[in-house]
Motif scaffolding. Sequence first.
Motif, PDB file in Angstrom:
ATOM      1  N   ALA A   1       0.832  -1.203   0.000  1.00 26.56           N
ATOM      2  CA  ALA A   1       0.000   0.000   0.000  1.00 26.56           C
ATOM      3  C   ALA A   1       0.868   1.256   0.000  1.00 26.56           C
ATOM      4  O   ALA A   1       0.591   2.217  -0.741  1.00 26.56           O
ATOM      5  N   ARG A   2       1.931   1.249   0.795  1.00 27.21           N
ATOM      6  CA  ARG A   2       2.791   2.431   0.908  1.00 27.21           C
ATOM      7  C   ARG A   2       3.545   2.706  -0.384  1.00 27.21           C
ATOM      8  O   ARG A   2       3.732   3.858  -0.782  1.00 27.21           O
TER       9      ARG A   2
ATOM     10  N   GLY B   1       2.564   1.670  -3.398  1.00 26.20           N
ATOM     11  CA  GLY B   1       1.666   1.730  -4.538  1.00 26.20           C
ATOM     12  C   GLY B   1       1.895   0.604  -5.536  1.00 26.20           C
ATOM     13  O   GLY B   1       1.927   0.814  -6.748  1.00 26.20           O
TER      14      GLY B   1
ATOM     15  N   ASP C   1      -5.185   1.649   2.863  1.00 26.25           N
ATOM     16  CA  ASP C   1      -4.005   2.501   2.976  1.00 26.25           C
ATOM     17  C   ASP C   1      -3.290   2.734   1.650  1.00 26.25           C
ATOM     18  O   ASP C   1      -2.238   3.369   1.612  1.00 26.25           O
ATOM     19  N   PHE C   2      -3.837   2.241   0.563  1.00 27.93           N
ATOM     20  CA  PHE C   2      -3.140   2.298  -0.717  1.00 27.93           C
ATOM     21  C   PHE C   2      -2.851   3.736  -1.154  1.00 27.93           C
ATOM     22  O   PHE C   2      -3.725   4.608  -1.117  1.00 27.93           O
ATOM     23  N   GLN C   3      -1.592   3.959  -1.579  1.00 28.75           N
ATOM     24  CA  GLN C   3      -1.173   5.253  -2.110  1.00 28.75           C
ATOM     25  C   GLN C   3      -0.847   5.087  -3.591  1.00 28.75           C
ATOM     26  O   GLN C   3       0.062   4.347  -3.946  1.00 28.75           O
TER      27      GLN C   3
ATOM     28  N   SER D   1       0.556   5.212  -7.315  1.00 33.56           N
ATOM     29  CA  SER D   1       1.915   5.405  -7.802  1.00 33.56           C
ATOM     30  C   SER D   1       1.895   5.382  -9.326  1.00 33.56           C
ATOM     31  O   SER D   1       0.872   5.094  -9.953  1.00 33.56           O
TER      32      SER D   1
ATOM     33  N   GLU E   1      -2.316   2.819 -10.211  1.00 41.18           N
ATOM     34  CA  GLU E   1      -3.148   3.955  -9.831  1.00 41.18           C
ATOM     35  C   GLU E   1      -4.136   3.626  -8.721  1.00 41.18           C
ATOM     36  O   GLU E   1      -4.553   4.508  -7.973  1.00 41.18           O
ATOM     37  N   LYS E   2      -4.527   2.364  -8.616  1.00 44.60           N
ATOM     38  CA  LYS E   2      -5.494   1.962  -7.604  1.00 44.60           C
ATOM     39  C   LYS E   2      -5.136   0.568  -7.104  1.00 44.60           C
ATOM     40  O   LYS E   2      -4.353  -0.141  -7.750  1.00 44.60           O
TER      41      LYS E   2
END
Length: 325
Positions: free
Chosen positions: A174-175, A177, A201-203, A205, A209-210
């Motif tokens: 998640a961190r 991406g 918590d996905f960010q 990248s 994108e998701k």
Amino acid sequence: MTAFSVLDLVPVREGGSLGEAFSAATALAKAAEDAGCKRFWVAEHHAMEGIAGGATSVVLAHIGNATSTIRIGSGGIMLPNHTPFQIAEQFGTLDALFPDRVDLGLGRAPGAGPELQRALRKDLHRAAEMFPQDVVELQAFMRGETAIHPTPGLGAKPEFWMLGSSLFGAQLAARLGLPYAFASHFAPDHLDAALQIYRRDFQPSEACEKPHVMAAMNLFVAPTEVEAELVASSQLQAFVALRTGRPGKLPPPIRDYRASLPANVQAMLAHIGQASAIGTPAMARAHVEAFIARTDADEIIFGGSAFEPEARIRSLELAMDALAG
């Protein structure tokens, strides 16, 4: 629409050879490609006489040459066993040989005792603590953000994946991406919590994108439920042998194997087998669809070693036909 893929341990069966194991992996990869599977992944294990995928990148080069469209990748590379620079070179080579077809799945668990640590010349427990930094460094090598540039490796663009069987991998995926693959085929305990954390918590990248989830299942399909259980019994025996400290080569199938076991061992297999589809094509389809409903996975990857390579190919073909229908 859910995509389906194959995970192979390149099993070495009792009475068989390494050459036969690699030939079986090649035949399975070709069958997976013909059946419409998206990926064919090989898992890294070391010093296990029943698993031949230790030199993972070499095996993938062999599989890549035998196929033409299916993505090939590691499920996964245990990065603590290596240096990021070495993996940048290996997967940079694969990316150059098979453009737009290579996946680099990364795992943290070294799974090694003192003897293997000495053989690898690594403090694997300390290396595991450095895993997040090593993932970032590996990406930096390929992007050209380091003082030294791997060749091959610089500019390579394999599809990075984070693998996991606990909450740690979900948090890191998640961190960073990255797409996330959960090893529910042998470690189902934290599946639901890990996917919840990853999605929450996905960010986003550049790579992803998701949130994008893959979950693993054991798959054994045959015309009858009895036959499917017979095919599955080789892997069930291997699970029991591993959990009792007696790993070896993949044993031949045993009819009514589960019924021959004490209650506590049956319970252990039932627990491990939560993410399994064993039975007729209709039964397998129902199990897979229920698992997709539970996980909302974007992809399902099918594992499951069979003593007869033809039985695993047939299992995959029957399952893919049922799922398409």
